[in-house]
Design an enzyme around this catalytic site. Structure first.
Site, mmCIF file in Angstrom:
data_model
loop_
_atom_site.group_PDB
_atom_site.id
_atom_site.type_symbol
_atom_site.label_atom_id
_atom_site.label_comp_id
_atom_site.label_asym_id
_atom_site.label_seq_id
_atom_site.Cartn_x
_atom_site.Cartn_y
_atom_site.Cartn_z
ATOM 1 N N GLU A 58 0.824 -1.135 0.241
ATOM 2 C CA GLU A 58 0.067 0.145 0.041
ATOM 3 C C GLU A 58 0.933 1.212 -0.119
ATOM 4 O O GLU A 58 0.605 2.050 -0.748
ATOM 5 C CB GLU A 58 -0.942 -0.028 1.202
ATOM 6 C CG GLU A 58 -1.940 -1.060 1.201
ATOM 7 C CD GLU A 58 -1.224 -2.136 2.272
ATOM 8 O OE1 GLU A 58 -2.087 -2.764 3.084
ATOM 9 O OE2 GLU A 58 -0.105 -2.353 2.102
ATOM 10 N N CYS A 89 -0.618 1.036 7.337
ATOM 11 C CA CYS A 89 -1.140 1.399 6.058
ATOM 12 C C CYS A 89 -2.075 2.259 6.159
ATOM 13 O O CYS A 89 -2.683 2.689 5.456
ATOM 14 C CB CYS A 89 -0.970 0.127 5.276
ATOM 15 S SG CYS A 89 0.680 -0.674 4.750
#
Length: 148
Positions: A58, A89
């Protein structure tokens, strides 16, 4: 129903990124960021390659997307990721103000929902379980091979 087809299409592209991670002997997680039907960022885990605990799929995809769109806010974007984002994330997704998050497999051990389901801004929508079995199978086979 209309949303289902694009979600599966882009999740398959995230799975392609996860396959790249697998080829590099990384935990096979992949991500793509989409704006107006086109990919503006993509990434896969590079934690081992870069010796960087923050080099998650991510994070790679968000950085690439910000560069492509020319700004840090991704409110018009959708992030597709093969596994539920971790809390780190999720924080980056929140700071980037991603408009929508779509993920495949749940991560009950390290996924953000274990810590807080309210990490994203109120405007961010979340769709979970897209191609979940395929996403989960990839990660499980990776860890099963490590245990042999």
């Amino acid at each position: 129903m209309e949303q289902q087809q694009p979600d599966e299409k882009f999740m398959r592209l995230a799975l392609n990124e996860a396959e790249k991670a697998l080829e590099e002997q990384e935990v096979p997680i992949g991500a793509v960021v989409v704006a107006d039907g086109r990919i503006v960022g993509r990434g896969h885990n590079l934690v081992e390659t870069l010796a960087d605990a923050t080099a998650h799929a991510e994070m790679q995809a968000l950085t690439a997307a910000a560069s492509t769109v020319g700004g840090k806010y991704l409110s018009e974007c959708t992030l597709y990721v093969t596994v539920e984002p971790c809390i780190m994330c999720a924080g980056a997704i929140a700071w980037s103000q991603v408009g929508r998050v779509v993920y495949g497999a749940d991560d009950p051990k390290r996924g953000y929902r274990r810590y807080s389901e309210q990490v994203f801004p109120p405007r961010t929508t979340v769709t979970r379980g897209v191609l979940a079995e395929e996403c989960e199978r990839l990660v499980r086979s990776f860890f099963a091979a490590l245990r042999r």
